[in-house]
Design a protein around this motif. Structure first.
Motif, mmCIF file in Angstrom:
data_model
loop_
_atom_site.group_PDB
_atom_site.id
_atom_site.type_symbol
_atom_site.label_atom_id
_atom_site.label_comp_id
_atom_site.label_asym_id
_atom_site.label_seq_id
_atom_site.Cartn_x
_atom_site.Cartn_y
_atom_site.Cartn_z
ATOM 1 N N ALA A 1 58.725 -6.234 46.906
ATOM 2 C CA ALA A 1 58.116 -6.694 48.403
ATOM 3 C C ALA A 1 59.043 -8.060 48.297
ATOM 4 N N GLU A 2 58.861 -8.979 47.301
ATOM 5 C CA GLU A 2 59.360 -10.332 47.300
ATOM 6 C C GLU A 2 60.872 -10.112 47.527
ATOM 7 N N ASP A 3 61.427 -9.405 46.762
ATOM 8 C CA ASP A 3 62.825 -9.232 47.086
ATOM 9 C C ASP A 3 63.561 -8.716 48.183
ATOM 10 N N VAL A 4 62.742 -7.846 49.128
ATOM 11 C CA VAL A 4 62.963 -7.503 50.294
ATOM 12 C C VAL A 4 62.553 -8.572 51.440
ATOM 13 N N HIS A 5 61.762 -9.360 51.134
ATOM 14 C CA HIS A 5 61.236 -10.754 52.013
ATOM 15 C C HIS A 5 62.482 -11.667 51.757
ATOM 16 N N GLN B 1 62.951 -0.995 60.398
ATOM 17 C CA GLN B 1 64.162 -0.754 60.569
ATOM 18 C C GLN B 1 64.914 -1.848 59.709
ATOM 19 N N MET B 2 64.373 -3.123 60.035
ATOM 20 C CA MET B 2 65.115 -4.170 59.115
ATOM 21 C C MET B 2 64.965 -3.808 57.528
ATOM 22 N N ILE B 3 63.551 -3.486 57.124
ATOM 23 C CA ILE B 3 63.217 -3.228 55.787
ATOM 24 C C ILE B 3 63.995 -1.877 55.330
ATOM 25 N N LEU B 4 64.193 -0.883 56.159
ATOM 26 C CA LEU B 4 64.971 0.267 55.695
ATOM 27 C C LEU B 4 66.580 -0.134 55.450
ATOM 28 N N GLN B 5 66.592 -0.914 56.369
ATOM 29 C CA GLN B 5 68.351 -1.263 56.259
ATOM 30 C C GLN B 5 68.521 -2.054 55.042
ATOM 31 N N ASP C 1 55.925 -4.805 34.706
ATOM 32 C CA ASP C 1 55.757 -6.310 35.069
ATOM 33 C C ASP C 1 54.902 -6.973 36.144
ATOM 34 N N GLY C 2 54.009 -6.008 36.516
ATOM 35 C CA GLY C 2 52.951 -6.517 37.657
ATOM 36 C C GLY C 2 53.464 -6.326 39.020
ATOM 37 N N ARG C 3 54.682 -5.952 39.021
ATOM 38 C CA ARG C 3 55.282 -6.103 40.641
ATOM 39 C C ARG C 3 55.595 -4.382 41.085
ATOM 40 N N SER C 4 55.123 -4.036 42.191
ATOM 41 C CA SER C 4 55.486 -2.667 42.397
ATOM 42 C C SER C 4 57.264 -2.631 42.996
ATOM 43 N N ALA D 1 65.474 -12.532 59.798
ATOM 44 C CA ALA D 1 64.361 -12.695 60.537
ATOM 45 C C ALA D 1 63.426 -13.846 59.836
ATOM 46 N N PRO D 2 63.613 -14.936 60.091
ATOM 47 C CA PRO D 2 62.708 -16.073 59.499
ATOM 48 C C PRO D 2 61.200 -15.831 59.839
ATOM 49 N N ASP D 3 60.955 -15.031 60.904
ATOM 50 C CA ASP D 3 59.459 -14.887 61.155
ATOM 51 C C ASP D 3 58.840 -13.755 60.601
ATOM 52 N N ILE D 4 59.561 -12.887 59.806
ATOM 53 C CA ILE D 4 58.753 -11.650 59.183
ATOM 54 C C ILE D 4 58.062 -12.194 58.207
ATOM 55 N N GLY D 5 56.885 -11.931 57.976
ATOM 56 C CA GLY D 5 56.185 -12.428 56.693
ATOM 57 C C GLY D 5 55.825 -11.488 55.711
ATOM 58 N N VAL D 6 55.845 -12.015 54.480
ATOM 59 C CA VAL D 6 55.431 -11.272 53.320
ATOM 60 C C VAL D 6 54.485 -10.086 53.364
ATOM 61 N N ALA D 7 53.506 -10.463 54.306
ATOM 62 C CA ALA D 7 52.386 -9.559 54.263
ATOM 63 C C ALA D 7 52.890 -8.117 55.083
ATOM 64 N N THR D 8 53.580 -8.536 56.100
ATOM 65 C CA THR D 8 54.033 -7.377 56.983
ATOM 66 C C THR D 8 55.230 -6.627 56.035
ATOM 67 N N VAL D 9 55.914 -7.082 55.003
ATOM 68 C CA VAL D 9 56.615 -6.321 54.121
ATOM 69 C C VAL D 9 55.876 -5.802 53.208
ATOM 70 N N TYR D 10 54.764 -6.122 52.733
ATOM 71 C CA TYR D 10 53.995 -5.273 51.999
ATOM 72 C C TYR D 10 53.378 -4.262 52.598
ATOM 73 N N ARG D 11 52.827 -4.366 53.658
ATOM 74 C CA ARG D 11 52.139 -3.334 54.567
ATOM 75 C C ARG D 11 53.005 -2.081 54.847
ATOM 76 N N THR D 12 54.457 -2.622 55.210
ATOM 77 C CA THR D 12 55.483 -1.670 55.532
ATOM 78 C C THR D 12 56.033 -1.056 54.485
ATOM 79 N N LEU D 13 56.109 -1.646 53.088
ATOM 80 C CA LEU D 13 56.535 -1.022 52.030
ATOM 81 C C LEU D 13 55.552 0.052 51.572
ATOM 82 N N GLU D 14 54.190 -0.178 51.681
ATOM 83 C CA GLU D 14 53.168 0.855 51.521
ATOM 84 C C GLU D 14 53.184 1.886 52.480
ATOM 85 N N LEU D 15 53.379 1.643 53.636
ATOM 86 C CA LEU D 15 53.287 2.856 54.743
ATOM 87 C C LEU D 15 54.607 3.728 54.260
#
Length: 147
Positions: free
Chosen positions: A40-44, A24-28, A79-82, A51-65
């Motif tokens: 993913a870095e922008d979203v993080h 929900q936070m990522i979609l928002q 530029d090497g970044r999706s 949400a200081p506890d959200i990890g960049v790996a979670t963001v990457y996985r969620t974006l792929e899903l």
């Protein structure tokens, strides 16, 4: 055409997926930055203060899903970044992109002239075209150096 969190939530449920707090936070973040093409870095960075506890790996996985579920559209700009944007069903045609080689800023543009070109190519080549994408690389107004 604007999309709401409720519509995105419905799409998740149609794909037998839950709307977790992280999703929900990522979609928002995408709803709040609809004019941008976020990595993913922008979203993080957007979510870190909230949400200081959200990890960049979670963001990457969620974006792929979310991309796999067709809620987000994944794009590559060399530029090497999706980068991602909200996938909007029923858009009459795909918008295109202007990519600044200095700052990496991406702007969208629409041009109906491309539809005519697509039709001519399809007819001449006897090929059924279902989509197209056009990217222009150059320098934005802020990065252009005076001549």
């Amino acid at each position: 055409m604007s999309i709401t969190l409720a519509e995105l939530k419905q799409k998740l449920y149609q794909n037998h997926s839950k709307l977790t707090p992280q999703r929900q936070m990522i979609l928002q973040a995408f709803l709040n930055h609809q004019e941008e093409h976020l990595s993913a870095e922008d979203v993080h960075q957007i979510l870190k203060p909230l949400a200081p506890d959200i990890g960049v790996a979670t963001v990457y996985r969620t974006l792929e899903l979310l991309s796999d579920l067709k809620l987000l559209k994944k794009m590559e700009f060399g530029d090497g970044r999706s980068r991602y944007e909200i996938h909007k069903d029923g858009e009459p045609h795909h918008h295109h992109h202007l990519i600044c080689l200095t700052c990496g800023k991406v702007r969208e543009f629409d041009d109906d002239l491309l539809e005519t070109l697509e039709s001519a190519i399809a007819q001449k080549s006897n090929f059924t075209i279902i989509d197209h994408e056009l990217k222009f690389y150059g320098y934005c107004q802020e990065c252009r150096k005076p001549c």
